[in-house]
Write a protein that holds these residues in place. Sequence first.
Motif, short mmCIF file in Angstrom:
data_model
loop_
_atom_site.label_atom_id
_atom_site.label_comp_id
_atom_site.label_asym_id
_atom_site.label_seq_id
_atom_site.Cartn_x
_atom_site.Cartn_y
_atom_site.Cartn_z
N ASP A 261 0.66 -1.23 0.05
CA ASP A 261 0.00 0.05 0.00
C ASP A 261 0.85 1.34 0.09
O ASP A 261 1.81 1.18 0.67
CB ASP A 261 -1.03 -0.07 1.35
CG ASP A 261 -1.93 -1.19 1.22
OD1 ASP A 261 -2.64 -1.20 2.31
OD2 ASP A 261 -2.11 -1.79 0.15
N SER A 262 0.48 2.27 -0.86
CA SER A 262 1.36 3.51 -1.00
C SER A 262 0.38 4.51 -1.40
O SER A 262 -0.68 4.39 -1.94
CB SER A 262 2.54 3.34 -1.93
OG SER A 262 3.09 4.58 -2.34
N TYR A 263 0.77 5.93 -0.96
CA TYR A 263 0.37 7.05 -1.56
C TYR A 263 0.79 7.19 -3.11
O TYR A 263 2.01 7.05 -3.41
CB TYR A 263 0.51 8.23 -0.69
CG TYR A 263 0.07 9.74 -1.45
CD1 TYR A 263 1.04 10.41 -1.94
CD2 TYR A 263 -1.09 9.93 -1.52
CE1 TYR A 263 0.88 11.57 -2.78
CE2 TYR A 263 -1.74 11.31 -2.02
CZ TYR A 263 -0.69 11.76 -2.58
OH TYR A 263 -1.34 12.98 -3.30
N VAL A 264 0.04 7.58 -4.00
CA VAL A 264 0.45 7.46 -5.26
C VAL A 264 -0.38 8.79 -6.14
O VAL A 264 -1.45 9.21 -5.68
CB VAL A 264 0.03 6.30 -6.26
CG1 VAL A 264 0.26 6.60 -7.81
CG2 VAL A 264 0.60 5.05 -5.65
N GLN A 265 0.81 9.77 -6.69
CA GLN A 265 -0.16 10.78 -7.41
C GLN A 265 0.40 10.57 -8.70
O GLN A 265 1.37 10.10 -9.07
CB GLN A 265 0.53 11.80 -6.45
CG GLN A 265 -0.19 13.46 -7.07
CD GLN A 265 0.35 14.52 -6.16
OE1 GLN A 265 0.41 14.44 -4.85
NE2 GLN A 265 0.65 15.57 -6.79
N ILE A 266 -0.47 11.18 -9.74
CA ILE A 266 -0.16 11.18 -11.06
C ILE A 266 0.26 12.42 -11.41
O ILE A 266 -0.27 13.63 -11.40
CB ILE A 266 -1.32 10.59 -11.76
CG1 ILE A 266 -2.16 9.50 -11.30
CG2 ILE A 266 -1.15 10.54 -13.34
CD1 ILE A 266 -1.33 8.32 -11.26
N GLU A 267 1.24 12.56 -12.08
CA GLU A 267 1.74 13.82 -12.67
C GLU A 267 1.14 14.09 -13.92
O GLU A 267 0.82 13.49 -14.95
CB GLU A 267 3.21 13.29 -13.22
CG GLU A 267 4.02 14.67 -13.65
CD GLU A 267 3.85 15.83 -12.56
OE1 GLU A 267 4.75 15.82 -11.59
OE2 GLU A 267 3.39 16.73 -12.54
N THR A 268 0.91 15.66 -14.01
CA THR A 268 -0.21 16.20 -15.03
C THR A 268 0.71 16.95 -16.11
O THR A 268 0.05 17.41 -16.93
CB THR A 268 -1.29 16.81 -14.73
OG1 THR A 268 -0.96 17.79 -13.68
CG2 THR A 268 -2.13 15.86 -13.76
N GLY A 269 1.90 17.38 -15.88
CA GLY A 269 2.74 18.03 -16.90
C GLY A 269 4.10 17.66 -16.92
O GLY A 269 4.59 16.95 -16.40
N GLY A 270 4.93 18.36 -17.95
CA GLY A 270 6.34 18.29 -17.96
C GLY A 270 6.66 16.97 -18.48
O GLY A 270 6.06 16.33 -19.00
N ILE A 271 7.97 16.88 -18.38
CA ILE A 271 8.58 15.80 -19.08
C ILE A 271 8.07 14.20 -18.28
O ILE A 271 8.23 13.23 -19.01
CB ILE A 271 10.09 15.87 -19.11
CG1 ILE A 271 10.94 14.89 -19.75
CG2 ILE A 271 10.71 15.68 -17.25
CD1 ILE A 271 12.51 14.83 -19.87
N THR A 272 7.51 14.37 -17.30
CA THR A 272 7.07 13.21 -16.35
C THR A 272 5.61 13.07 -16.61
O THR A 272 5.00 12.18 -15.94
CB THR A 272 7.43 13.14 -15.13
OG1 THR A 272 7.00 14.48 -14.57
CG2 THR A 272 9.18 13.06 -15.11
N LEU A 273 4.91 13.72 -17.50
CA LEU A 273 3.65 13.72 -17.65
C LEU A 273 2.79 12.39 -17.77
O LEU A 273 3.66 11.38 -18.45
CB LEU A 273 3.36 14.47 -19.06
CG LEU A 273 1.65 14.54 -19.52
CD1 LEU A 273 1.34 15.73 -20.10
CD2 LEU A 273 1.53 13.48 -20.54
N GLY A 274 2.13 12.02 -16.99
CA GLY A 274 1.52 10.61 -16.83
C GLY A 274 2.30 9.66 -15.94
O GLY A 274 1.84 8.51 -15.76
N GLN A 275 3.20 10.17 -15.48
CA GLN A 275 4.23 9.10 -14.39
C GLN A 275 3.11 9.06 -13.10
O GLN A 275 2.51 9.81 -12.64
CB GLN A 275 5.28 9.77 -13.94
CG GLN A 275 6.19 8.81 -12.97
CD GLN A 275 7.29 9.26 -12.64
OE1 GLN A 275 7.75 10.62 -12.92
NE2 GLN A 275 8.31 8.49 -11.98
N SER A 276 3.05 7.57 -12.59
CA SER A 276 2.32 7.33 -11.40
C SER A 276 3.56 7.41 -10.38
O SER A 276 4.45 6.56 -10.24
CB SER A 276 1.64 6.07 -11.40
OG SER A 276 2.59 5.19 -12.07
N VAL A 277 3.66 8.66 -9.63
CA VAL A 277 4.40 8.68 -8.80
C VAL A 277 4.20 7.91 -7.38
O VAL A 277 3.31 8.24 -6.64
CB VAL A 277 4.80 10.23 -8.17
CG1 VAL A 277 5.94 10.33 -7.34
CG2 VAL A 277 5.04 11.03 -9.39
N VAL A 278 5.02 6.85 -7.14
CA VAL A 278 4.63 6.04 -5.94
C VAL A 278 5.64 6.22 -4.63
O VAL A 278 6.70 6.14 -4.80
CB VAL A 278 4.95 4.49 -6.36
CG1 VAL A 278 4.79 3.61 -5.18
CG2 VAL A 278 4.04 4.05 -7.48
#
Length: 324
Positions: A261-278
């Motif tokens: 289990d983890s907090y995850v946020q999705i990047e919505t801009g820049g070079i990492t757009l769409g990344q699931s940050v875990v």
Amino acid sequence: MNKRKIIIDCDPGIDDSLAIMLALTSPEIEVLGITIVCGNSPVEMGFENAKKILKQMNRLDVPVYMGEPRPLKRDYVNALDTHGADGLGESFLPEVPGYQQEIGAVDFLSKALIKEKVSVIALGPMTNLARLIQKAPAAFNQIEELVSMGGSFKSHGNCSPVAEYNYWCDPDAAALVYDTLHQNGKMIHMIGLDVTRKIVLTPTLLEYICRLNKETGEFIRKITKFYFDFHWKWEHIIGCVINDPLAVAYFLNPDICQGFDSYVQIETGGITLGQSVVDSMNFYRKTPNTKVLTEVDVYAFFQLFLSRILGLEPEKLDILQDLI
Ligand code: RIB
Ligand code: CA
């Protein structure tokens, strides 16, 4: 047996089609409907493709609903380079006429979720789910269990160094879904590239399927040939990664995958757009909103997948272990 009710939100799409086949041949679940979102294929093409799969499975009793034609904010980018000009591996299956529903995908999701306990298996970009949050937040909050094929923890992306297609195609939608789940204290099961990349349909496995059931095998061969060629050309893989069926298999048997289990946020801009940050190390001290799946029992997946779509008892798949 009390069947678990599900809605499959998808963008068929070759692997979406295999996932639908698995769901329809699994007695534990009742597919209330299939909602289509723009993704691999434009939404109208995905609608037609879903009907073609239902016809192949002799299940035109399952309703299909047209969903969002474009992402919340980004320009729409399809994946027909991967799935072929018809979105089904250039199998060019005959069209299935009619079957239009009176309501759209978001309204269907809203009505179904408010009425009873329903889980959602999301196999495409999350635009329909995001529109559901905007239009009927209480219905979204009623989702019994939400399983998403999407994202990636440590595996490289398939649309950028870090982004997986479903979340890259509509990052704003994915971000709204993950943020809303966090605000509501709810969880999503993220079946990302870390586990799906290990699910490779090889020529040997396809040959095995054909020998066990020629009609099913040849149908799968027809819709995956283009996908095999794509994988050889771009990833030098002999076979094709079938991402979406793993999400359905995990819903059927959560022991197939392991994770945390983890907090995850999705990047919505820049070079990492769409990344699931875990946030696996809990730097942000935020309540987890995601079960991130990182390990998969590949043999258990193929045993479940093949036994269901072929209608065979698992023990009949006597040489499967040697083929994995
Ligand atoms: O990145 C893989 C995912 O994107 C799969 O669901 C595939 O069907 C596409 O939607
Ligand atoms: Ca998909």
